[in-house]
Design a protein around this motif. Structure first.
Motif: not given
Ligand SMILES: [Zn+2]
Length: 466
Positions: A331-338
């Motif tokens: 389970p993982a959502a796209p990270a906002d912090e690049l």
């Protein structure tokens, strides 16, 4: 992190320091809407669109304008050929352009000024230039007096002789100097035209960008960008007009130019019949693949579009999507912090080849992660960086089924064949299983046997294209 950009004006990579961080301004020359754009036209919109995304992270009040040129002799010719009013052509192709950009994952600009909606501003700017001795009226035309602007040629770094040769300028009896260029020209009754102090006519191409940039972004803007085919005469002329209309104030502080696109090592041209129309490419290939192709070379470099390069890009993307498919249960959502190294690549004069290499390293890290927490973070970083580039947003299963590539494929039929092959294998009828594999291959489908059962995907882009 400092953003560094190559400035055509100084021919150096410089730190980007906006004039007003509360209102960063960027203008990109947009399309002339008389036909579909080709993939080479799309390169600046993808790359400078990405730059806008990057700028917005630090300067949320960025104002990004990308114009629509809806008055032009090519439009007049297209309308006359089709026997329709000019607006029929421009409305249609402006709408198609917006739709194609959306499909290609290009963010819409903040402002999309149309030349025909800025005729009063264009006329006012020409009047100012004439009043200050930088332009003159002659035989229904208004012309810019190149001799009145000593800095003419500084942006493109050309001598006057080169400029005249390069522009293939029309030597006309009403010109003081062959290098003088048209700000306004007369229209015959069958052509679009507006009343002006110089008679009924229409604007030249260059003046529209100067007038629209002034109207929406102000007299001095931070960034002006476009293809390097626009450097001369278009951008050189914009500098001359805007600087002279604004009492010598600098027009654009950073000039960015992208390299040209060739096809299989040859210049793309109508006469060679190798024009790659974006609208058609979008029918055939997923936007990930087209974006990857446009980003895999640094924007200032030339870019060669070839079947081999497409196949290579497809393989790389397949690899990234394979990682996402294998990690589907994580389970993982796209990270906002690049990731730092990803941002560092983009801050280095928009180094997209390096940013894409970082994607591959992130995928590697996600695969090799030893514990669930690290794996979640690595997948999240991969998805976040991918999303920033407009990649990896498709469900991996959908990607491998190539749903966006060819809608004519009957997926239910493919699944039936895959199931039948699986049943044949279970029954140890290997001849039948091989026959079904061959039948699938003929449909352009390869089956992979995995511990989770058979998976199918399309063969590479190059094969699909053939
Ligand atoms: Zn322009």
């Amino acid at each position: 992190m400092k953003l560094r950009l190559h400035n055509s004006l100084t021919r150096r990579v410089e730190d980007f320091v906006p004039l007003d961080p509360q209102r960063v301004t960027m203008y990109v020359c947009g399309p002339t809407v008389y036909n579909y754009v080709h993939i080479g036209n799309a390169r600046p919109y993808v790359l400078f669109g990405l730059l806008a995304r990057l700028l917005r992270r630090e300067y949320p009040k960025l104002v990004y304008a990308r114009n629509i040129t809806d008055v032009d002799d090519k439009i007049n010719t297209a309308a006359a050929t089709a026997g329709v009013p000019i607006a029929t052509i421009t409305d249609r192709y402006a709408a198609d352009f917006r739709a194609d950009m959306a499909r290609l994952g290009v963010d819409a600009p903040d402002i999309e000024p149309h030349a025909t909606q800025h005729i009063p501003q264009i006329i006012a700017m020409i009047e100012r230039l004439i009043a200050d001795g930088h332009a003159y009226a002659a035989e229904g035309h208004a012309l810019f007096d190149v001799a009145s602007f000593p800095a003419y040629g500084e942006l493109s770094g050309r001598s006057t002789d080169e400029m005249i040769a390069g522009a293939r300028v029309e030597v006309a009896p009403y010109k003081k100097n062959p290098a003088d260029f048209v700000l306004w020209k007369p229209s015959t009754p069958d052509l679009p035209g507006w009343d002006s102090p110089w008679g009924r006519g229409r604007p030249g191409w260059h003046i529209e960008c100067s007038a629209m940039s002034e109207a929406h972004l102000g007299e001095t803007i931070d960034i002006h960008a476009g293809g390097n085919d626009l450097l001369f005469p278009h951008h050189e002329n914009e500098v001359a007009q805007s600087t002279c209309a604004h009492g010598g104030k600098i027009f654009a502080r950073y000039w960015l130019h992208n390299g040209m696109l060739s096809v299989e090592g040859r210049k793309m041209s109508k006469s060679l019949g190798n024009t790659m129309v974006l609208h058609q490419l979008l029918e055939k290939y997923p936007s990930d693949l087209l974006r990857y192709m446009l980003m895999k070379a640094h924007y200032r470099q030339p870019l060669d579009w070839s079947a081999a390069a497409l196949e290579q890009a497809q393989r790389t993307l397949d690899g990234l999507y394979t990682t996402l498919r294998d990690l589907a249960a994580v389970p993982a959502a796209p990270a906002d912090e690049l990731p730092e190294e990803f941002l560092a690549a983009l801050h280095d004069d928009l180094n997209t080849p390096e940013a894409l290499a970082v994607l591959s390293r992130l995928a590697d890290a996600a695969r090799k992660a030893g514990d669930p927490q690290t794996q979640r973070e690595a997948k999240s970083a991969l998805l976040g960086a991918g999303a920033f580039l407009g990649l990896l947003q498709v469900d991996p299963e959908v990607w491998f089924q190539g749903a966006t590539q060819d809608s004519s494929l009957d997926e239910a039929h493919v699944q039936q064949l895959v199931d039948a092959r699986q049943a044949a294998k279970k029954a140890k009828n290997f001849a039948e299983a091989d026959r079904l594999r061959a039948e699938l291959l003929e449909l352009g489908i390869v089956v992979e046997d995995t511990p989770q059962g058979p998976r199918w995907k399309r063969t590479s882009a190059a094969t699909v294209a053939a």
